[in-house]
Design a protein around this motif. Structure first.
Motif, PDB file in Angstrom:
ATOM      1  N   TYR A 101       0.605  -1.216  -0.053  1.00  0.00           N
ATOM      2  CA  TYR A 101       0.105   0.055   0.119  1.00  0.00           C
ATOM      3  C   TYR A 101       0.769   1.227  -0.059  1.00  0.00           C
ATOM      4  O   TYR A 101       0.258   2.344   0.136  1.00  0.00           O
ATOM      5  N   ASP A 102       2.095   1.087  -0.132  1.00  0.00           N
ATOM      6  CA  ASP A 102       3.144   2.373  -0.307  1.00  0.00           C
ATOM      7  C   ASP A 102       2.971   3.259   0.936  1.00  0.00           C
ATOM      8  O   ASP A 102       2.651   4.375   0.882  1.00  0.00           O
ATOM      9  N   ILE A 103       3.053   2.613   1.981  1.00  0.00           N
ATOM     10  CA  ILE A 103       3.071   3.376   3.144  1.00  0.00           C
ATOM     11  C   ILE A 103       4.459   3.712   3.749  1.00  0.00           C
ATOM     12  O   ILE A 103       5.098   2.791   3.743  1.00  0.00           O
ATOM     13  N   ASP A 104       4.710   4.913   4.221  1.00  0.00           N
ATOM     14  CA  ASP A 104       6.200   5.171   4.743  1.00  0.00           C
ATOM     15  C   ASP A 104       6.340   4.658   6.187  1.00  0.00           C
ATOM     16  O   ASP A 104       5.441   5.329   7.093  1.00  0.00           O
ATOM     17  N   THR A 105       6.966   3.729   6.148  1.00  0.00           N
ATOM     18  CA  THR A 105       7.269   3.157   7.669  1.00  0.00           C
ATOM     19  C   THR A 105       8.790   3.398   7.922  1.00  0.00           C
ATOM     20  O   THR A 105       9.350   2.651   8.739  1.00  0.00           O
ATOM     21  N   SER A 106       9.394   4.332   7.319  1.00  0.00           N
ATOM     22  CA  SER A 106      10.952   4.434   7.401  1.00  0.00           C
ATOM     23  C   SER A 106      11.258   5.037   8.637  1.00  0.00           C
ATOM     24  O   SER A 106      12.366   4.804   9.132  1.00  0.00           O
ATOM     25  N   SER A 107      10.463   5.951   9.299  1.00  0.00           N
ATOM     26  CA  SER A 107      10.723   6.565  10.487  1.00  0.00           C
ATOM     27  C   SER A 107      10.009   5.947  11.550  1.00  0.00           C
ATOM     28  O   SER A 107       9.146   5.182  11.370  1.00  0.00           O
ATOM     29  N   GLU A 108      10.385   6.484  12.991  1.00  0.00           N
ATOM     30  CA  GLU A 108       9.472   5.963  14.189  1.00  0.00           C
ATOM     31  C   GLU A 108       7.974   6.311  13.964  1.00  0.00           C
ATOM     32  O   GLU A 108       7.573   7.296  13.252  1.00  0.00           O
ATOM     33  N   PRO A 109       6.998   5.533  14.287  1.00  0.00           N
ATOM     34  CA  PRO A 109       5.632   5.780  14.387  1.00  0.00           C
ATOM     35  C   PRO A 109       5.522   7.122  15.013  1.00  0.00           C
ATOM     36  O   PRO A 109       6.032   7.376  16.054  1.00  0.00           O
ATOM     37  N   SER A 110       4.856   8.002  14.468  1.00  0.00           N
ATOM     38  CA  SER A 110       4.649   9.490  15.039  1.00  0.00           C
ATOM     39  C   SER A 110       3.148   9.598  15.272  1.00  0.00           C
ATOM     40  O   SER A 110       2.162   9.096  14.856  1.00  0.00           O
ATOM     41  N   ILE A 111       2.815  10.571  16.562  1.00  0.00           N
ATOM     42  CA  ILE A 111       1.568  10.655  16.821  1.00  0.00           C
ATOM     43  C   ILE A 111       1.186  12.322  16.335  1.00  0.00           C
ATOM     44  O   ILE A 111       1.874  13.084  15.940  1.00  0.00           O
ATOM     45  N   SER A 112      -0.286  12.633  16.087  1.00  0.00           N
ATOM     46  CA  SER A 112      -0.666  13.702  15.592  1.00  0.00           C
ATOM     47  C   SER A 112      -0.344  14.771  16.612  1.00  0.00           C
ATOM     48  O   SER A 112       0.099  14.465  17.830  1.00  0.00           O
ATOM     49  N   PHE A 113      -0.487  15.962  16.168  1.00  0.00           N
ATOM     50  CA  PHE A 113       0.115  17.187  16.821  1.00  0.00           C
ATOM     51  C   PHE A 113      -0.894  17.255  18.073  1.00  0.00           C
ATOM     52  O   PHE A 113      -0.505  17.726  19.094  1.00  0.00           O
ATOM     53  N   TRP A 114      -2.351  17.184  17.872  1.00  0.00           N
ATOM     54  CA  TRP A 114      -3.192  17.540  18.986  1.00  0.00           C
ATOM     55  C   TRP A 114      -2.844  16.482  20.177  1.00  0.00           C
ATOM     56  O   TRP A 114      -2.740  16.653  21.211  1.00  0.00           O
ATOM     57  N   ASN A 115      -2.640  15.063  19.762  1.00  0.00           N
ATOM     58  CA  ASN A 115      -2.267  14.240  20.786  1.00  0.00           C
ATOM     59  C   ASN A 115      -0.803  14.378  21.517  1.00  0.00           C
ATOM     60  O   ASN A 115      -0.655  13.838  22.620  1.00  0.00           O
ATOM     61  N   LYS A 116       0.099  14.892  20.678  1.00  0.00           N
ATOM     62  CA  LYS A 116       1.471  14.996  21.139  1.00  0.00           C
ATOM     63  C   LYS A 116       1.795  16.265  21.846  1.00  0.00           C
ATOM     64  O   LYS A 116       2.060  16.199  22.999  1.00  0.00           O
ATOM     65  N   ILE A 117       1.078  17.480  21.432  1.00  0.00           N
ATOM     66  CA  ILE A 117       1.332  18.666  22.193  1.00  0.00           C
ATOM     67  C   ILE A 117       0.121  19.505  22.390  1.00  0.00           C
ATOM     68  O   ILE A 117       0.143  20.196  23.287  1.00  0.00           O
ATOM     69  N   GLY A 118      -0.866  19.334  21.437  1.00  0.00           N
ATOM     70  CA  GLY A 118      -2.073  20.203  21.578  1.00  0.00           C
ATOM     71  C   GLY A 118      -2.831  20.143  22.890  1.00  0.00           C
ATOM     72  O   GLY A 118      -3.069  21.081  23.505  1.00  0.00           O
ATOM     73  N   GLY A 119      -2.913  19.030  23.579  1.00  0.00           N
ATOM     74  CA  GLY A 119      -3.574  19.094  25.182  1.00  0.00           C
ATOM     75  C   GLY A 119      -2.768  19.749  26.053  1.00  0.00           C
ATOM     76  O   GLY A 119      -3.171  20.465  26.797  1.00  0.00           O
ATOM     77  N   LYS A 120      -1.478  19.697  25.921  1.00  0.00           N
ATOM     78  CA  LYS A 120      -0.754  20.234  26.921  1.00  0.00           C
ATOM     79  C   LYS A 120      -0.789  21.659  26.638  1.00  0.00           C
ATOM     80  O   LYS A 120      -0.872  22.563  27.846  1.00  0.00           O
ATOM     81  N   LEU A 121      -0.831  22.415  25.545  1.00  0.00           N
ATOM     82  CA  LEU A 121      -0.847  23.587  25.557  1.00  0.00           C
ATOM     83  C   LEU A 121      -2.242  24.267  26.065  1.00  0.00           C
ATOM     84  O   LEU A 121      -2.239  25.283  26.617  1.00  0.00           O
TER      85      LEU A 121
END
Length: 139
Positions: A101-121
């Motif tokens: 399915y041509d999915i980019d998995t070359s990097s570590e799995p990442s979390i969306s901005f909201w779940n990573k930083i948005g709630g803390k802000l």
């Protein structure tokens, strides 16, 4: 100033407390696995009879549905449409989905901005408003 310090101490103790306490208050919190879909897969992709999509799975702590802290390991997973179940992928399965399915998995799995930083802000703004309100109240 005393109220500000007490409020801050209460918030710190509440957030970092490891015991679950039941009360009649209106504080809604959740902790545990959280799943985030990254790419929709064709309807043919099923696991145990349920359609799945490609995404990431991780552990999250939130208060009033606003994420505060992500912990544990973030891993690629297949997530059911209802978002309730995740099937973690082994290396060979991950390679299959990457090629098929041509999915980019070359990097570590990442979390969306909201779940990573948005709630803390959001929580930082709330705490600053409480402090500002208590300082202005004394003037």
């Amino acid at each position: 100033m005393k109220n500000v310090v007490l409020t801050f101490c209460f918030l710190v103790v509440f957030i970092f407390s490891t015991e679950t306490v039941s009360a009649r208050g209106a504080i809604v919190y959740s902790t545990g696995p959280h799943f985030e879909t990254k790419q929709k897969l064709p309807i043919e992709e099923t696991v145990e009879g349920a359609h799945v999509n490609f995404g990431v799975a991780y552990e999250q702590f939130s208060i009033f549905w606003i994420p505060i802290w992500n912990y544990g390991e973030t891993e690629y997973a297949l997530i059911t449409d209802d978002g309730e179940t995740a099937y973690y992928l082994e290396e060979e399965s991950l390679e299959y989905f990457k090629e098929e399915y041509d999915i980019d998995t070359s990097s570590e799995p990442s979390i969306s901005f909201w779940n990573k930083i948005g709630g803390k802000l959001i929580w930082i703004v709330v705490i600053l408003l409480v402090i500002w309100g208590s300082v202005n109240k004394k003037k």
